[in-house]
Design a protein around this motif. Structure first.
Motif, PDB file in Angstrom:
ATOM      1  N   GLY A  75      43.436  25.423  48.155  1.00 57.79           N
ATOM      2  CA  GLY A  75      42.822  26.662  48.603  1.00 57.79           C
ATOM      3  C   GLY A  75      43.769  27.831  48.773  1.00 57.79           C
ATOM      4  N   PHE A  76      45.059  27.601  48.542  1.00 57.49           N
ATOM      5  CA  PHE A  76      46.067  28.663  48.682  1.00 57.49           C
ATOM      6  C   PHE A  76      46.546  29.105  47.310  1.00 57.49           C
ATOM      7  CE2 PHE A  76      50.600  29.851  48.989  1.00 57.49           C
ATOM      8  CZ  PHE A  76      50.457  31.002  49.760  1.00 57.49           C
ATOM      9  N   VAL A  77      46.652  30.422  47.118  1.00 59.16           N
ATOM     10  CA  VAL A  77      47.128  30.987  45.852  1.00 59.16           C
ATOM     11  C   VAL A  77      48.138  32.084  46.145  1.00 59.16           C
ATOM     12  CG1 VAL A  77      46.508  32.163  43.707  1.00 59.16           C
ATOM     13  CG2 VAL A  77      44.874  30.584  44.768  1.00 59.16           C
ATOM     14  N   VAL A  78      49.229  32.091  45.414  1.00 51.68           N
ATOM     15  CA  VAL A  78      50.134  33.235  45.399  1.00 51.68           C
ATOM     16  C   VAL A  78      50.395  33.564  43.937  1.00 51.68           C
ATOM     17  CG1 VAL A  78      52.209  31.786  45.551  1.00 51.68           C
ATOM     18  CG2 VAL A  78      52.325  34.200  46.205  1.00 51.68           C
ATOM     19  N   ILE A 114      49.794  50.647  45.499  1.00 46.23           N
ATOM     20  CA  ILE A 114      48.430  50.206  45.748  1.00 46.23           C
ATOM     21  C   ILE A 114      48.463  49.002  46.682  1.00 46.23           C
ATOM     22  CG2 ILE A 114      46.230  49.543  44.697  1.00 46.23           C
ATOM     23  CD1 ILE A 114      49.095  50.637  42.456  1.00 46.23           C
ATOM     24  N   ALA A 115      47.879  49.146  47.863  1.00 42.50           N
ATOM     25  CA  ALA A 115      47.758  48.034  48.810  1.00 42.50           C
ATOM     26  C   ALA A 115      46.277  47.714  48.987  1.00 42.50           C
ATOM     27  CB  ALA A 115      48.383  48.391  50.152  1.00 42.50           C
ATOM     28  N   SER A 116      45.946  46.430  49.048  1.00 43.43           N
ATOM     29  CA  SER A 116      44.540  46.050  49.162  1.00 43.43           C
ATOM     30  C   SER A 116      44.400  44.774  49.969  1.00 43.43           C
ATOM     31  CB  SER A 116      43.920  45.857  47.774  1.00 43.43           C
ATOM     32  OG  SER A 116      44.616  44.869  47.031  1.00 43.43           O
ATOM     33  N   GLY A 117      43.244  44.632  50.609  1.00 46.42           N
ATOM     34  CA  GLY A 117      42.959  43.432  51.382  1.00 46.42           C
ATOM     35  C   GLY A 117      41.467  43.295  51.602  1.00 46.42           C
ATOM     36  N   GLY A 118      41.022  42.072  51.829  1.00 50.67           N
ATOM     37  CA  GLY A 118      39.604  41.848  52.075  1.00 50.67           C
ATOM     38  C   GLY A 118      39.263  40.384  52.001  1.00 50.67           C
ATOM     39  N   GLY A 119      37.983  40.111  51.966  1.00 50.44           N
ATOM     40  CA  GLY A 119      37.557  38.721  51.925  1.00 50.44           C
ATOM     41  C   GLY A 119      36.082  38.596  51.644  1.00 50.44           C
ATOM     42  N   TYR A 162      43.591  32.813  50.258  1.00 48.92           N
ATOM     43  CA  TYR A 162      43.449  31.546  50.979  1.00 48.92           C
ATOM     44  C   TYR A 162      41.975  31.299  51.253  1.00 48.92           C
ATOM     45  CZ  TYR A 162      44.003  27.844  54.414  1.00 48.92           C
ATOM     46  OH  TYR A 162      43.919  26.648  55.078  1.00 48.92           O
ATOM     47  N   LYS A 163      41.505  30.103  50.891  1.00 40.60           N
ATOM     48  CA  LYS A 163      40.117  29.721  51.101  1.00 40.60           C
ATOM     49  C   LYS A 163      40.048  28.647  52.180  1.00 40.60           C
ATOM     50  CE  LYS A 163      36.042  27.809  48.757  1.00 40.60           C
ATOM     51  NZ  LYS A 163      35.118  28.747  49.396  1.00 40.60           N
ATOM     52  N   LEU A 164      39.244  28.908  53.189  1.00 37.94           N
ATOM     53  CA  LEU A 164      39.041  27.959  54.276  1.00 37.94           C
ATOM     54  C   LEU A 164      37.550  27.832  54.517  1.00 37.94           C
ATOM     55  CD1 LEU A 164      40.251  26.157  56.498  1.00 37.94           C
ATOM     56  CD2 LEU A 164      40.255  28.150  58.000  1.00 37.94           C
ATOM     57  N   GLY A 165      36.984  26.731  54.088  1.00 37.77           N
ATOM     58  CA  GLY A 165      35.547  26.546  54.211  1.00 37.77           C
ATOM     59  C   GLY A 165      34.790  27.559  53.380  1.00 37.77           C
ATOM     60  N   GLU A 166      33.904  28.308  54.025  1.00 40.37           N
ATOM     61  CA  GLU A 166      33.081  29.299  53.325  1.00 40.37           C
ATOM     62  C   GLU A 166      33.717  30.686  53.302  1.00 40.37           C
ATOM     63  OE1 GLU A 166      30.760  28.141  51.738  1.00 40.37           O
ATOM     64  OE2 GLU A 166      30.286  26.264  52.734  1.00 40.37           O
ATOM     65  N   VAL A 167      34.931  30.804  53.817  1.00 41.19           N
ATOM     66  CA  VAL A 167      35.613  32.100  53.900  1.00 41.19           C
ATOM     67  C   VAL A 167      36.814  32.127  52.957  1.00 41.19           C
ATOM     68  CG1 VAL A 167      36.844  33.706  55.408  1.00 41.19           C
ATOM     69  CG2 VAL A 167      34.892  32.417  56.294  1.00 41.19           C
ATOM     70  N   THR A 168      36.964  33.219  52.207  1.00 40.83           N
ATOM     71  CA  THR A 168      38.124  33.430  51.341  1.00 40.83           C
ATOM     72  C   THR A 168      38.751  34.768  51.681  1.00 40.83           C
ATOM     73  OG1 THR A 168      37.114  32.171  49.525  1.00 40.83           O
ATOM     74  CG2 THR A 168      38.962  33.597  48.978  1.00 40.83           C
ATOM     75  N   ILE A 170      46.646  39.561  38.834  1.00 40.34           N
ATOM     76  CA  ILE A 170      45.760  40.100  39.858  1.00 40.34           C
ATOM     77  C   ILE A 170      44.485  39.264  39.996  1.00 40.34           C
ATOM     78  CG2 ILE A 170      44.292  42.082  40.434  1.00 40.34           C
ATOM     79  CD1 ILE A 170      46.426  43.822  39.099  1.00 40.34           C
ATOM     80  N   ASN A 171      44.036  38.689  38.911  1.00 46.81           N
ATOM     81  CA  ASN A 171      42.729  38.046  38.863  1.00 46.81           C
ATOM     82  C   ASN A 171      42.413  37.136  40.056  1.00 46.81           C
ATOM     83  OD1 ASN A 171      40.636  35.966  37.965  1.00 46.81           O
ATOM     84  ND2 ASN A 171      40.551  37.437  36.293  1.00 46.81           N
ATOM     85  N   PRO A 172      43.285  36.196  40.451  1.00 56.85           N
ATOM     86  CA  PRO A 172      42.912  35.288  41.545  1.00 56.85           C
ATOM     87  C   PRO A 172      43.089  35.869  42.946  1.00 56.85           C
ATOM     88  CG  PRO A 172      45.064  34.681  40.707  1.00 56.85           C
ATOM     89  CD  PRO A 172      44.574  35.807  39.843  1.00 56.85           C
ATOM     90  N   VAL A 173      43.697  37.053  43.065  1.00 58.27           N
ATOM     91  CA  VAL A 173      44.025  37.583  44.395  1.00 58.27           C
ATOM     92  C   VAL A 173      43.436  38.961  44.673  1.00 58.27           C
ATOM     93  CG1 VAL A 173      46.137  36.222  44.618  1.00 58.27           C
ATOM     94  CG2 VAL A 173      46.244  38.472  43.533  1.00 58.27           C
ATOM     95  N   ASP A 174      42.658  39.520  43.755  1.00 56.53           N
ATOM     96  CA  ASP A 174      42.019  40.810  44.000  1.00 56.53           C
ATOM     97  C   ASP A 174      40.943  40.649  45.061  1.00 56.53           C
ATOM     98  OD1 ASP A 174      41.081  43.502  43.658  1.00 56.53           O
ATOM     99  OD2 ASP A 174      39.432  42.673  42.460  1.00 56.53           O
ATOM    100  N   PRO A 175      40.972  41.443  46.142  1.00 54.57           N
ATOM    101  CA  PRO A 175      39.993  41.290  47.232  1.00 54.57           C
ATOM    102  C   PRO A 175      38.543  41.431  46.792  1.00 54.57           C
ATOM    103  CG  PRO A 175      41.826  42.632  47.953  1.00 54.57           C
ATOM    104  CD  PRO A 175      42.010  42.438  46.476  1.00 54.57           C
ATOM    105  N   LEU A 176      38.298  42.208  45.738  1.00 54.00           N
ATOM    106  CA  LEU A 176      36.936  42.416  45.264  1.00 54.00           C
ATOM    107  C   LEU A 176      36.535  41.386  44.211  1.00 54.00           C
ATOM    108  CD1 LEU A 176      34.848  44.513  46.153  1.00 54.00           C
ATOM    109  CD2 LEU A 176      35.447  45.875  44.142  1.00 54.00           C
ATOM    110  N   GLY A 177      37.448  40.476  43.869  1.00 55.85           N
ATOM    111  CA  GLY A 177      37.141  39.467  42.862  1.00 55.85           C
ATOM    112  C   GLY A 177      36.980  40.052  41.472  1.00 55.85           C
ATOM    113  N   MET A 178      37.704  41.131  41.166  1.00 56.72           N
ATOM    114  CA  MET A 178      37.680  41.813  39.866  1.00 56.72           C
ATOM    115  C   MET A 178      36.305  42.409  39.555  1.00 56.72           C
ATOM    116  SD  MET A 178      40.847  41.423  39.009  1.00 56.72           S
ATOM    117  CE  MET A 178      41.156  41.668  37.247  1.00 56.72           C
ATOM    118  N   ARG A 179      35.486  42.658  40.575  1.00 59.37           N
ATOM    119  CA  ARG A 179      34.202  43.321  40.363  1.00 59.37           C
ATOM    120  C   ARG A 179      34.424  44.809  40.081  1.00 59.37           C
ATOM    121  NH1 ARG A 179      33.556  39.644  44.428  1.00 59.37           N
ATOM    122  NH2 ARG A 179      31.726  38.261  44.409  1.00 59.37           N
ATOM    123  N   ASN A 180      33.382  45.435  39.515  1.00 58.33           N
ATOM    124  CA  ASN A 180      33.327  46.892  39.344  1.00 58.33           C
ATOM    125  C   ASN A 180      34.584  47.429  38.651  1.00 58.33           C
ATOM    126  OD1 ASN A 180      32.333  49.471  39.493  1.00 58.33           O
ATOM    127  ND2 ASN A 180      32.015  49.457  41.709  1.00 58.33           N
TER     128      ASN A 180
END
Length: 367
Positions: free
Chosen positions: A224-227, A279-284, A251-257, A132-142
């Motif tokens: 910039g791509f991770v699965v 559990i479904a999640s998404g964000g950036g 996926y990281k493109l410039g300043e957006v992930t 989960i670590n590289p693909v969690d929308p919240l970046g493993m915060r909180n």
């Protein structure tokens, strides 16, 4: 007096490790995170459980879990190295350890690093967490409130009016199987591909299967791509199984992930009784200006269990972080939770609110 002797012994051992590391030219690092914030919430308790009241207070680890630890390695020649890692969680608001029964509750392992990969043994985070670590929308915060950490990676399955209510694997706790004792984990990196396998010994006399776990995970990262995905099977003392998997991409493109993940687990909790979670999640996140990062994330959790249907919640987060330096960050966090089905529950005879909202102003320092 006994506690003071214990703490003095830890300090003496820490000094010994550092001294020995210097003599042997080892790479030994003392590090940590201090994260503390002022939080106000409505419909959530100080522990983020459903309630009908408001709550205010000082809380630890809303951005990243407060912690301290040692890690290092020593070259053994022939492309080999000995490695170790010790890490304990902290409640910065009270100065106490995150787990009263474990000094190094987060990580405690020793291992051998070779050209083929790294084999570690001890208390470690599971392969689900690694995946989960590289693909969690919240970046493993909180960590105490993040649904991918709590439900996908199984660190807190006790939300709402029912729970698994039993220990799977060697975590030492009911409804928390995010880290396991007695684990062997092998990690191999082959260019953009990282493969992991693990096995945790249940150590139940007379039954080698009870409380054991097995797992495997695979990730691919390039340009910039991770699965990333993983699967684990846990057993409890009665040999009932808990099967869990997760799969996500970033996926990281410039300043957006951008990030998305899906998790699923099913536990046999008793004869002819099971609990399923999805559990479904998404964000950036986007760097809105130098040193200012905005992160938005959404999570949808649903749970079915014998006697209950469509329990769960929907949770939305927003984080704005401002870097004061490379080590110090100010942040504002806001979250909104809508409880579904029977998940809100009651307190005494009073029904809890089906909506919870919170906002935190905090600071995180890394050392």
């Amino acid at each position: 007096m006994k506690r003071n002797k214990y703490i003095s012994g830890v300090a003496l051992a820490s000094g010994f490790m550092l001294g020995q590391g210097a003599a042997a030219q080892s790479n030994v690092t003392l590090y940590g995170i201090a994260d503390l914030g002022a939080r106000y919430s409505s419909g959530l308790s100080a522990a983020n459980a459903p309630t009908s009241n408001t709550s205010t207070g000082i809380t630890s680890g809303v951005n990243n879990t407060s912690r301290w630890g040692f890690k290092g390695q020593e070259s053994l020649g022939n492309d080999m190295a000995a490695v170790f890692h010790l890490e304990g969680g902290l409640n910065l608001d009270t100065g106490s350890s995150a787990k009263s029964d474990k000094l190094f509750d987060r990580i405690a392992f020793v291992g051998l690093k070779t050209g083929a990969g790294t084999l570690t043994a001890g208390r470690q985070a599971t392969i689900l967490s690694d995946a989960i670590n590289p693909v969690d929308p919240l970046g493993m915060r909180n960590a105490s409130f993040n649904p991918n950490i709590n439900v996908t990676a199984l660190s807190n399955t006790a939300f709402g009016t029912h729970s698994f209510g039993t220990q799977y694997g060697t975590s030492g706790y009911n409804d928390n199987f995010y880290r396991l004792d007695n684990m062997l984990k092998f990690t191999s990196e082959m260019g953009p591909v990282t493969a992991r396998v693990s096995y945790s010994f249940g150590e139940v006399p007379g039954d080698s299967s009870a409380l054991s776990t097995t797992g495997a995970a695979l990730s691919y990262q390039r340009d910039g791509f991770v699965v990333s995905g993983g699967y684990m099977k846990f057993k409890n003392r009665a040999d009932f199984a808990l099967d869990a998997y997760t799969l996500g991409a970033a996926y990281k493109l410039g300043e957006v992930t951008l990030k998305a993940n899906y998790g699923n687990n099913k536990a046999d909790t008793a004869i002819n009784k099971e609990t399923k979670q999805r559990i479904a999640s998404g964000g950036g996140s986007v760097l809105v200006s130098p040193g200012n990062l905005l992160t938005i994330a959404y999570y949808r959790v649903r749970r079915d269990s014998t006697g209950f249907s469509q329990d769960g919640f929907d949770r939305l987060y927003a984080y704005l972080e401002h870097d004061l330096s490379k080590r110090t960050t100010l942040y504002v966090e806001a979250d909104s939770t809508k409880w579904n089905g029977n998940a809100a529950g009651v307190t005494g005879t009073l029904a809890n609110s089906t909506h919870g909202r919170g906002v935190t102003l905090g600071m995180m320092h890394k050392f």
